[in-house]
Design a protein around this motif. Sequence first.
Motif, PDB file in Angstrom:
ATOM      1  N   ASN A  65      15.066  32.031   8.595  1.00 34.99           N
ATOM      2  CA  ASN A  65      14.443  32.294   9.787  1.00 34.99           C
ATOM      3  C   ASN A  65      13.303  32.933  10.044  1.00 34.99           C
ATOM      4  O   ASN A  65      12.301  32.901  10.747  1.00 34.99           O
ATOM      5  CB  ASN A  65      15.540  32.906  10.779  1.00 34.99           C
ATOM      6  CG  ASN A  65      16.604  31.707  11.369  1.00 34.99           C
ATOM      7  OD1 ASN A  65      16.013  30.547  11.876  1.00 34.99           O
ATOM      8  ND2 ASN A  65      17.845  32.080  11.290  1.00 34.99           N
ATOM      9  N   ASN A 297      20.913  31.040  16.947  1.00 32.41           N
ATOM     10  CA  ASN A 297      20.757  31.013  15.538  1.00 32.41           C
ATOM     11  C   ASN A 297      22.159  31.094  14.619  1.00 32.41           C
ATOM     12  O   ASN A 297      22.163  30.669  13.583  1.00 32.41           O
ATOM     13  CB  ASN A 297      19.614  31.494  14.845  1.00 32.41           C
ATOM     14  CG  ASN A 297      18.416  30.858  15.041  1.00 32.41           C
ATOM     15  OD1 ASN A 297      17.660  29.882  14.396  1.00 32.41           O
ATOM     16  ND2 ASN A 297      17.586  31.215  16.139  1.00 32.41           N
ATOM     17  N   TYR A 298      22.842  31.950  15.295  1.00 27.56           N
ATOM     18  CA  TYR A 298      23.854  32.582  14.450  1.00 27.56           C
ATOM     19  C   TYR A 298      25.380  32.692  15.138  1.00 27.56           C
ATOM     20  O   TYR A 298      26.273  33.265  15.168  1.00 27.56           O
ATOM     21  CB  TYR A 298      23.683  34.121  13.930  1.00 27.56           C
ATOM     22  CG  TYR A 298      22.360  34.351  13.402  1.00 27.56           C
ATOM     23  CD1 TYR A 298      22.253  33.649  12.247  1.00 27.56           C
ATOM     24  CD2 TYR A 298      21.234  35.330  13.590  1.00 27.56           C
ATOM     25  CE1 TYR A 298      20.921  33.549  11.564  1.00 27.56           C
ATOM     26  CE2 TYR A 298      20.312  35.358  12.902  1.00 27.56           C
ATOM     27  CZ  TYR A 298      19.948  34.743  12.102  1.00 27.56           C
ATOM     28  OH  TYR A 298      18.679  34.671  11.234  1.00 27.56           O
ATOM     29  N   GLN A 424      10.632  37.658  16.761  1.00 28.34           N
ATOM     30  CA  GLN A 424      11.476  37.010  16.086  1.00 28.34           C
ATOM     31  C   GLN A 424      11.790  37.316  14.899  1.00 28.34           C
ATOM     32  O   GLN A 424      12.915  37.251  14.463  1.00 28.34           O
ATOM     33  CB  GLN A 424      11.098  35.234  16.205  1.00 28.34           C
ATOM     34  CG  GLN A 424      11.225  34.890  17.584  1.00 28.34           C
ATOM     35  CD  GLN A 424      11.036  33.302  17.522  1.00 28.34           C
ATOM     36  OE1 GLN A 424      10.847  32.724  16.453  1.00 28.34           O
ATOM     37  NE2 GLN A 424      10.498  32.877  18.782  1.00 28.34           N
ATOM     38  N   LEU A 428      15.523  37.901  13.835  1.00 27.98           N
ATOM     39  CA  LEU A 428      16.177  36.869  12.927  1.00 27.98           C
ATOM     40  C   LEU A 428      16.561  37.347  11.737  1.00 27.98           C
ATOM     41  O   LEU A 428      17.560  37.074  10.944  1.00 27.98           O
ATOM     42  CB  LEU A 428      15.514  35.637  12.863  1.00 27.98           C
ATOM     43  CG  LEU A 428      15.442  34.890  14.413  1.00 27.98           C
ATOM     44  CD1 LEU A 428      14.505  33.571  14.386  1.00 27.98           C
ATOM     45  CD2 LEU A 428      16.740  34.512  15.004  1.00 27.98           C
TER      46      LEU A 428
END
Length: 549
Positions: A65, A297-298, A424, A428
């Motif tokens: 990411n 994302n997670y 980000q 990330l």
Amino acid sequence: MGKYIPNAFNLIVVIYVALGSTSCSYGLAILGSTVGQPSFYKSLGLAMQGEAGYSRTASLIGAFNGVGAAGACIGAIVNSWSADALSRKLTIQIGAVILSLGAALCAASVNVGMFIFARFFAGVGIGMLVTCIPMYQTEVSTPESRGFMVSMHGIMFAVGYGLSSWIGYGVYFISAGGSDSTFPWRFPLAFQAAPALLMLIGSPWLPYSPRWLMSKDRFEEAEAVLKRLHDRKGESNHETAIKEFYQMRKQLEQDRAVKASISTFEVFRTAANRKRALIVAAMMWFNMFTGVLIIANYAVLLFTELGLTGSTPLLLLAIWITISFPGNVITALFIDKWGRRKFMLVGATGIEISLILECVLQALYTGSTNAAGKSAAVAPIFLFICFWSSCFDATQYLYMSEIFPTAIRGQGTAVGMANQFAAQIIILVAGPIALNNIGWKFFLGQSHQPPISPSFFLSHVLDTDVRIAVMACPTALYIPVIYFFFPETQNRSLEDINAEFGDKVAVHYYGATAEEQDEYAQAIGIEEQGGMLSAKAALTEGVHYVEKA
């Protein structure tokens, strides 16, 4: 055609170019479902969650990411030059090509190194598109419908998020059925290119931004494009479009009289521009530190920590992301009526409540055998996306694109998006490692300590051992920042917004004085008598403007 749409052509343009937005959000979110595919780990030789060596995998997931965000940051910086030098339209086309090639490389990856490079390459395309598309939409929209039109970027972003999650959920069952095929992770990664390629095919039909055309002294072409984009029912002679064109032309003349050329770092040279840059930078950092990308994302890893197994985490992620679509529709329908500030203030407050609830419930029930408590811990995550999607998702891109003057809009949006992608990278890369090591405390930023009981948490959650907050505290600080420092831009033309930052406005569209209204009437009358006259020709007929701060 209605309150929000001047004509069908204008709406089609902003929706069609937003196919690139769909590719961007799909690419940003697809790793969230990719990490739920067992074949992905096997293909790249990575340990799965619960297996020995997963700490290395968590670090690599963060890197996957992180390099994507780094590439996007570079793409945003490239946009600061290309959007002005090559045009908004050509920048979008180049970004679509780069993104599509990157998607192909991701799907074809055979090892970790290739996948990291491919993510970086695709990220460059994402950065160019996500920076330039809302800027283009802003410049082709009317002042009254700009919020609705630029919200198409947010709506199509939501479509991309939804596609990534539901495609990821669907292909999971191939692996669950016992297949060793790599299709469940390669196909979703390759599909990222589909919307971008579709947009690229029809992009020659898209008009150039009328404001970009003016900046290149292509005035007649700009006027023709503006009339086609802003043609309104009931107007036989494009009166409103002529009024807009006149203001744009007058503002360009005034700006050039003050400064003949724009430097590479013009966005930082004046107090007004520095204020704009600081606002968009702060907005992007605060938005990222709400934790939206951690969840997007997670979430699969987060739901697994709450004891959910099999396809359930992927299903919940798909539902969570799908909720963002109606949220963005709410933004489109009401942001021109209620204003940008109200949306952001309500959103920040709602997100803060969601984060606090999530911290409490995860602290109490993660790792416990209380199934009801674990289920309850899922609810604030869904409350979060309701506030985020309806108040921030589209609003941030709209606000960023409209507060900068036309001459430096490319530089300004690049500053905003470069800051978003920088945030980000931190969020990330740290996210999977933090979730793996400290779990719920990542939402508050609490330092490492032994596992705690519910009674310990209730008595010590505010202990001095809690460090600077990672999500909840920045979001709490965000509320007064919005209230005191973010000016309202509702219903104002892009030129009118200059006044909110202390710059001079040549002639006002929003709140025009009687004298300015007479000036517009005279300009429209000259247009009707002489056909398509340039603004310069109109001035020779004796039209004078009132310079007003």
